[in-house]
Scaffold this active site. Structure first.
Site, PDB file in Angstrom:
ATOM      1  N   GLY A   1      54.680  40.312  48.664  1.00 10.13           N
ATOM      2  CA  GLY A   1      54.712  38.859  48.775  1.00 10.13           C
ATOM      3  C   GLY A   1      55.590  38.160  47.748  1.00 10.13           C
TER       4      GLY A   1
ATOM      5  N   ARG B   1      47.107  47.507  41.960  1.00 14.23           N
ATOM      6  CA  ARG B   1      46.240  48.654  42.234  1.00 14.23           C
ATOM      7  C   ARG B   1      46.927  49.736  43.058  1.00 14.23           C
TER       8      ARG B   1
ATOM      9  N   ARG C   1      41.255  43.619  36.701  1.00 12.27           N
ATOM     10  CA  ARG C   1      39.851  43.260  36.431  1.00 12.27           C
ATOM     11  C   ARG C   1      39.263  44.082  35.299  1.00 12.27           C
TER      12      ARG C   1
ATOM     13  N   TYR D   1      45.556  23.501  44.969  1.00 10.67           N
ATOM     14  CA  TYR D   1      44.141  23.081  44.933  1.00 10.67           C
ATOM     15  C   TYR D   1      43.443  23.484  43.636  1.00 10.67           C
TER      16      TYR D   1
ATOM     17  N   LYS E   1      41.432  29.565  39.608  1.00 11.29           N
ATOM     18  CA  LYS E   1      42.804  29.080  39.346  1.00 11.29           C
ATOM     19  C   LYS E   1      42.773  27.891  38.385  1.00 11.29           C
TER      20      LYS E   1
ATOM     21  N   ARG F   1      44.421  36.378  55.110  1.00 13.33           N
ATOM     22  CA  ARG F   1      43.090  36.098  54.573  1.00 13.33           C
ATOM     23  C   ARG F   1      42.709  34.621  54.655  1.00 13.33           C
TER      24      ARG F   1
HETATM   25  C1  LIG Z   1      43.116  24.800  56.697  1.00  9.61           C
HETATM   26  C2  LIG Z   1      43.585  26.233  56.698  1.00  9.61           C
HETATM   27  C3  LIG Z   1      44.804  26.445  55.900  1.00  9.61           C
HETATM   28  C4  LIG Z   1      45.403  27.808  56.153  1.00  9.61           C
HETATM   29  C5  LIG Z   1      46.141  28.296  54.949  1.00  9.61           C
HETATM   30  C6  LIG Z   1      47.103  29.328  55.253  1.00  9.61           C
HETATM   31  C7  LIG Z   1      47.989  29.783  54.347  1.00  9.61           C
HETATM   32  C8  LIG Z   1      48.029  29.658  52.879  1.00  9.61           C
HETATM   33  C9  LIG Z   1      48.227  28.360  52.284  1.00  9.61           C
HETATM   34  C10 LIG Z   1      48.029  28.181  50.969  1.00  9.61           C
HETATM   35  C11 LIG Z   1      47.580  29.318  50.100  1.00  9.61           C
HETATM   36  C12 LIG Z   1      47.034  28.852  48.818  1.00  9.61           C
HETATM   37  C13 LIG Z   1      46.542  29.690  47.895  1.00  9.61           C
HETATM   38  C14 LIG Z   1      46.560  31.111  47.994  1.00  9.61           C
HETATM   39  C15 LIG Z   1      45.948  31.857  47.043  1.00  9.61           C
HETATM   40  C16 LIG Z   1      45.922  33.314  47.099  1.00  9.61           C
HETATM   41  O1  LIG Z   1      45.430  33.909  46.197  1.00  9.61           O
HETATM   42  S1  LIG Z   1      46.627  34.134  48.406  1.00  9.61           S
HETATM   43  C17 LIG Z   1      46.632  35.861  47.933  1.00  9.61           C
HETATM   44  C18 LIG Z   1      45.712  36.606  48.775  1.00  9.61           C
HETATM   45  N1  LIG Z   1      45.908  38.024  48.499  1.00  9.61           N
HETATM   46  C19 LIG Z   1      44.895  38.856  48.315  1.00  9.61           C
HETATM   47  O2  LIG Z   1      43.744  38.478  48.384  1.00  9.61           O
HETATM   48  C20 LIG Z   1      45.257  40.276  48.013  1.00  9.61           C
HETATM   49  C21 LIG Z   1      44.156  41.079  47.381  1.00  9.61           C
HETATM   50  N2  LIG Z   1      42.905  40.994  48.114  1.00  9.61           N
HETATM   51  C22 LIG Z   1      42.028  42.049  48.285  1.00  9.61           C
HETATM   52  O3  LIG Z   1      42.259  43.148  47.826  1.00  9.61           O
HETATM   53  C23 LIG Z   1      40.734  41.782  49.029  1.00  9.61           C
HETATM   54  O4  LIG Z   1      40.933  40.816  50.003  1.00  9.61           O
HETATM   55  C24 LIG Z   1      39.600  41.313  48.060  1.00  9.61           C
HETATM   56  C25 LIG Z   1      39.958  40.024  47.331  1.00  9.61           C
HETATM   57  C26 LIG Z   1      38.322  41.109  48.882  1.00  9.61           C
HETATM   58  C27 LIG Z   1      39.316  42.369  46.985  1.00  9.61           C
HETATM   59  O5  LIG Z   1      39.193  43.638  47.538  1.00  9.61           O
HETATM   60  P1  LIG Z   1      38.037  44.652  46.998  1.00  9.61           P
HETATM   61  O6  LIG Z   1      38.015  44.705  45.546  1.00  9.61           O
HETATM   62  O7  LIG Z   1      38.228  45.928  47.753  1.00  9.61           O
HETATM   63  O8  LIG Z   1      36.717  43.903  47.420  1.00  9.61           O
HETATM   64  P2  LIG Z   1      35.618  44.258  48.547  1.00  9.61           P
HETATM   65  O9  LIG Z   1      36.250  44.398  49.874  1.00  9.61           O
HETATM   66  O10 LIG Z   1      34.793  45.378  48.012  1.00  9.61           O
HETATM   67  O11 LIG Z   1      34.777  42.896  48.540  1.00  9.61           O
HETATM   68  C28 LIG Z   1      34.153  42.424  47.354  1.00  9.61           C
HETATM   69  C29 LIG Z   1      33.052  41.456  47.768  1.00  9.61           C
HETATM   70  O12 LIG Z   1      33.619  40.362  48.473  1.00  9.61           O
HETATM   71  C30 LIG Z   1      33.033  40.271  49.797  1.00  9.61           C
HETATM   72  N3  LIG Z   1      34.051  39.845  50.743  1.00  9.61           N
HETATM   73  C31 LIG Z   1      35.214  40.448  51.017  1.00  9.61           C
HETATM   74  N4  LIG Z   1      35.879  39.800  51.976  1.00  9.61           N
HETATM   75  C32 LIG Z   1      35.094  38.766  52.367  1.00  9.61           C
HETATM   76  C33 LIG Z   1      35.249  37.724  53.358  1.00  9.61           C
HETATM   77  N5  LIG Z   1      36.321  37.624  54.112  1.00  9.61           N
HETATM   78  N6  LIG Z   1      34.235  36.842  53.464  1.00  9.61           N
HETATM   79  C34 LIG Z   1      33.118  36.924  52.695  1.00  9.61           C
HETATM   80  N7  LIG Z   1      32.938  37.886  51.714  1.00  9.61           N
HETATM   81  C35 LIG Z   1      33.914  38.793  51.579  1.00  9.61           C
HETATM   82  C36 LIG Z   1      32.563  41.681  50.067  1.00  9.61           C
HETATM   83  O13 LIG Z   1      31.573  41.693  51.074  1.00  9.61           O
HETATM   84  C37 LIG Z   1      32.060  42.117  48.711  1.00  9.61           C
HETATM   85  O14 LIG Z   1      30.819  41.531  48.424  1.00  9.61           O
HETATM   86  P3  LIG Z   1      29.432  42.397  48.619  1.00  9.61           P
HETATM   87  O15 LIG Z   1      29.544  43.587  47.742  1.00  9.61           O
HETATM   88  O16 LIG Z   1      29.380  42.761  50.085  1.00  9.61           O
HETATM   89  O17 LIG Z   1      28.367  41.445  48.221  1.00  9.61           O
HETATM   90  N1  LIG Z   2      51.479  32.614  49.671  1.00 15.49           N
HETATM   91  C1  LIG Z   2      51.012  31.402  49.447  1.00 15.49           C
HETATM   92  O1  LIG Z   2      51.071  30.512  50.309  1.00 15.49           O
HETATM   93  C2  LIG Z   2      50.440  31.055  48.122  1.00 15.49           C
HETATM   94  C3  LIG Z   2      50.228  31.997  47.145  1.00 15.49           C
HETATM   95  N2  LIG Z   2      49.721  31.607  45.938  1.00 15.49           N
HETATM   96  C4  LIG Z   2      49.609  32.559  44.838  1.00 15.49           C
HETATM   97  O2  LIG Z   2      50.767  33.360  44.790  1.00 15.49           O
HETATM   98  C5  LIG Z   2      50.460  34.635  44.236  1.00 15.49           C
HETATM   99  C6  LIG Z   2      50.970  35.722  45.151  1.00 15.49           C
HETATM  100  O3  LIG Z   2      50.303  35.660  46.405  1.00 15.49           O
HETATM  101  P1  LIG Z   2      50.949  36.276  47.727  1.00 15.49           P
HETATM  102  O4  LIG Z   2      52.210  36.950  47.390  1.00 15.49           O
HETATM  103  O5  LIG Z   2      50.935  35.234  48.743  1.00 15.49           O
HETATM  104  O6  LIG Z   2      49.835  37.342  48.162  1.00 15.49           O
HETATM  105  P2  LIG Z   2      49.762  38.940  48.040  1.00 15.49           P
HETATM  106  O7  LIG Z   2      48.460  39.324  48.585  1.00 15.49           O
HETATM  107  O8  LIG Z   2      50.992  39.547  48.608  1.00 15.49           O
HETATM  108  O9  LIG Z   2      49.805  39.184  46.466  1.00 15.49           O
HETATM  109  C7  LIG Z   2      48.691  39.435  45.672  1.00 15.49           C
HETATM  110  C8  LIG Z   2      49.002  40.615  44.786  1.00 15.49           C
HETATM  111  O10 LIG Z   2      47.952  40.762  43.851  1.00 15.49           O
HETATM  112  C9  LIG Z   2      47.718  42.142  43.665  1.00 15.49           C
HETATM  113  N3  LIG Z   2      46.332  42.340  43.244  1.00 15.49           N
HETATM  114  C10 LIG Z   2      45.200  41.978  43.903  1.00 15.49           C
HETATM  115  N4  LIG Z   2      44.124  42.381  43.245  1.00 15.49           N
HETATM  116  C11 LIG Z   2      44.560  42.988  42.117  1.00 15.49           C
HETATM  117  C12 LIG Z   2      43.909  43.627  41.022  1.00 15.49           C
HETATM  118  N5  LIG Z   2      42.582  43.698  40.951  1.00 15.49           N
HETATM  119  N6  LIG Z   2      44.680  44.143  40.042  1.00 15.49           N
HETATM  120  C13 LIG Z   2      46.028  44.066  40.106  1.00 15.49           C
HETATM  121  N7  LIG Z   2      46.705  43.491  41.110  1.00 15.49           N
HETATM  122  C14 LIG Z   2      45.970  42.959  42.109  1.00 15.49           C
HETATM  123  C15 LIG Z   2      47.990  42.777  45.020  1.00 15.49           C
HETATM  124  O11 LIG Z   2      48.394  44.149  44.892  1.00 15.49           O
HETATM  125  P3  LIG Z   2      47.393  45.406  45.096  1.00 15.49           P
HETATM  126  O12 LIG Z   2      46.695  45.199  46.380  1.00 15.49           O
HETATM  127  O13 LIG Z   2      48.306  46.589  45.033  1.00 15.49           O
HETATM  128  O14 LIG Z   2      46.464  45.384  43.919  1.00 15.49           O
HETATM  129  C16 LIG Z   2      49.129  41.929  45.543  1.00 15.49           C
HETATM  130  O15 LIG Z   2      50.375  42.521  45.250  1.00 15.49           O
HETATM  131  C17 LIG Z   2      48.955  34.650  44.035  1.00 15.49           C
HETATM  132  O16 LIG Z   2      48.661  34.282  42.719  1.00 15.49           O
HETATM  133  C18 LIG Z   2      48.466  33.557  44.967  1.00 15.49           C
HETATM  134  O17 LIG Z   2      47.261  33.013  44.540  1.00 15.49           O
HETATM  135  C19 LIG Z   2      49.373  30.328  45.668  1.00 15.49           C
HETATM  136  C20 LIG Z   2      49.536  29.372  46.616  1.00 15.49           C
HETATM  137  C21 LIG Z   2      50.123  29.647  47.904  1.00 15.49           C
END
Ligand SMILES: CCCCC/C=C\C/C=C\C/C=C\C=C\C(=O)SCCNC(=O)CCNC(=O)[C@H](O)C(C)(C)COP(=O)(O)OP(=O)(O)OC[C@H]1O[C@@H](n2cnc3c(N)ncnc32)[C@H](O)[C@@H]1OP(=O)(O)O
Ligand SMILES: NC(=O)C1=CN([C@@H]2O[C@H](COP(=O)(O)OP(=O)(O)OC[C@H]3O[C@@H](n4cnc5c(N)ncnc54)[C@H](OP(=O)(O)O)[C@@H]3O)[C@@H](O)[C@H]2O)C=CC1
Length: 333
Positions: free
Chosen positions: A68, A89, A117, A197, A212, A249
């Site tokens: 990303g 990771r 973490r 946000y 955040k 997500r």
């Molecule tokens: C009006 C709508 C607008 C639409 C918007 C569209 C686009 C975006 C616009 C703006 C974006 C703005 C901000 C963006 C911010 C971001 O951060 S985007 C980046 C997102 N990227 C990631 O999340 C990458 C990494 N994510 C992950 O690895 C996983 O998703 C996770 C975060 C869950 C961590 O993985 P892991 O450590 O493996 O966790 P677990 O799967 O074990 O889960 C831990 C606990 O969380 C519960 N859980 C997991 N998913 C959900 C879910 N969808 N809903 C509810 N709960 C969830 C899971 O059950 C575990 O809890 P328990 O142990 O079961 O209690």
């Molecule tokens: N795209 C968007 O519209 C927006 C994004 N953002 C922010 O931009 C940044 C990038 O997001 P984006 O590129 O969209 O999403 P991605 O999901 O592509 O990026 C998230 C990255 O975080 C890494 N990551 C997640 N958990 C861990 C962990 N426990 N330890 C180390 N690394 C971790 C993931 O790698 P891995 O799974 O290998 O750990 C992944 O490369 C984020 O901070 C997000 O909040 C903010 C606003 C809007």
């Protein structure tokens, strides 16, 4: 008289509403994109903005740099001469990205596995970085986790997972590197990627919004405290930029994308290359006087959501004539 005014106002409201609907469908058609309108005035530029070599002899750590936005920032910094380290990771994802970027830029990109973490893992990751490149000059805290979920459905572990990655992860990386940099009397640029946000809060992403906001407090505080050690701390708040990680997500069905684009005054989503250029500038020596800054980068979405009267965009010039006549007729209270 009052009934006549209410009747007229009611008819006007109906006219305004139905032409707003016509206007919406004219603007968006079935594609969900505002092609042919604002987006044409503001097309994204994809090439690197800074002079080539701007990051020669500089080391940059980008957390979450394998995918990303982090990947785009790594590509731009590498193109501008930096030696990059990407950490997260999934080692296989990191290695693939590292190879692809270095083969394009000719500059080394290192892949280091790290779960932010875990403070011990972070410390070991920094050991590895020191051995590979020495302490970095540029640190971009970009790694994050998020998903949309009504707050009443969140488990304690769901809350902990997101806040651990976003707030604690950023703090562990920043403190570990900060302390070692201070010990070595080396200054650095720290950048945190938050979100619009972080400032307003938002329902349905409450752990992310809370974490955040914490990251922003951390970075503003350290900008004040650690400037004396040569460290700069800045924040970019991106608006929506399509990445698989975020969109899968936050809008898994794609149902909200059209509404999201509708409310962005520049008429489109941002691109990874655009935020990469901004991140490169903020992290470069061209921005050496910038610290404690919070830069919103969202095509105008935040102000568009905030302004109470912004919905009046849908009023047509003919309707304005009517409205103005009504307003001018109103004398006194
Ligand atoms: C009006 C709508 C607008 C639409 C918007 C569209 C686009 C975006 C616009 C703006 C974006 C703005 C901000 C963006 C911010 C971001 O951060 S985007 C980046 C997102 N990227 C990631 O999340 C990458 C990494 N994510 C992950 O690895 C996983 O998703 C996770 C975060 C869950 C961590 O993985 P892991 O450590 O493996 O966790 P677990 O799967 O074990 O889960 C831990 C606990 O969380 C519960 N859980 C997991 N998913 C959900 C879910 N969808 N809903 C509810 N709960 C969830 C899971 O059950 C575990 O809890 P328990 O142990 O079961 O209690
Ligand atoms: N795209 C968007 O519209 C927006 C994004 N953002 C922010 O931009 C940044 C990038 O997001 P984006 O590129 O969209 O999403 P991605 O999901 O592509 O990026 C998230 C990255 O975080 C890494 N990551 C997640 N958990 C861990 C962990 N426990 N330890 C180390 N690394 C971790 C993931 O790698 P891995 O799974 O290998 O750990 C992944 O490369 C984020 O901070 C997000 O909040 C903010 C606003 C809007």
């Amino acid at each position: 008289m009052a009934a006549r005014v209410v009747g007229r106002a009611g008819r006007l409201a109906l006219v305004v509403r139905s032409s707003a609907v016509r206007l919406q469908s004219r603007l968006h058609g079935s594609t969900g994109l505002r092609s042919g309108s604002q987006a044409n005035f503001f097309p994204p530029l994809e090439d690197a903005m800074l002079p080539s070599g701007s990051f020669n002899n500089r080391m940059a750590l980008i957390t979450g740099g394998g995918t990303g936005l982090g990947r785009a920032m790594t590509a731009t910094l590498s193109q501008l001469g930096a030696q990059c380290i990407i950490a997260s990771r999934k080692l296989d994802v990191l290695q693939r990205t590292a190879e692809e970027i270095s083969s394009q830029t000719g500059n080394k990109v290192h892949a280091v596995q790290c779960d932010v973490r875990d403070p011990q893992a972070v410390s070991q990751c920094v050991d590895q970085i020191e051995a590979l490149t020495g302490l970095p000059d540029v640190i971009i805290n970009n790694a994050a986790g998020n998903f949309v979920c009504p707050s009443e459905r969140l488990s304690p572990n769901a809350w902990k997972t997101i806040t651990d990655i976003v707030l604690n992860g950023t703090a562990f990386v920043t403190l570990e590197l900060g302390k070692r940099l201070i010990q070595n009397q080396k200054g650095a640029s720290f950048l945190a990627i938050t979100t619009i946000y972080a400032e307003s809060g938002s329902g349905f992403v409450v752990p992310s919004a809370s974490a955040k906001a914490g990251v922003e407090a951390l970075y503003k505080s350290l900008a004040a405290e650690w400037g004396r050690y040569g460290h700069r701390f800045n924040i970019i708040q991106p608006g929506p930029i399509r990445t698989k990680g975020a969109f899968s997500r936050l809008d898994p069905t794609g149902a909200f994308e059209k509404a999201m684009i509708d409310r962005i005054p520049t008429g489109r989503l941002g691109t990874p290359a655009e935020i990469a250029n901004l991140a490169a500038y903020v992290s470069s020596n061209y921005a050496s006087w910038m610290s404690g800054a919070v830069i919103r980068f969202d095509g105008g979405e935040y102000v568009s959501l905030a302004g109470e009267f912004n919905e009046l965009r849908s009023v047509t010039p003919d309707q304005w004539k009517l409205l103005e006549a009504m307003i001018r007729k109103t004398k006194g209270s």
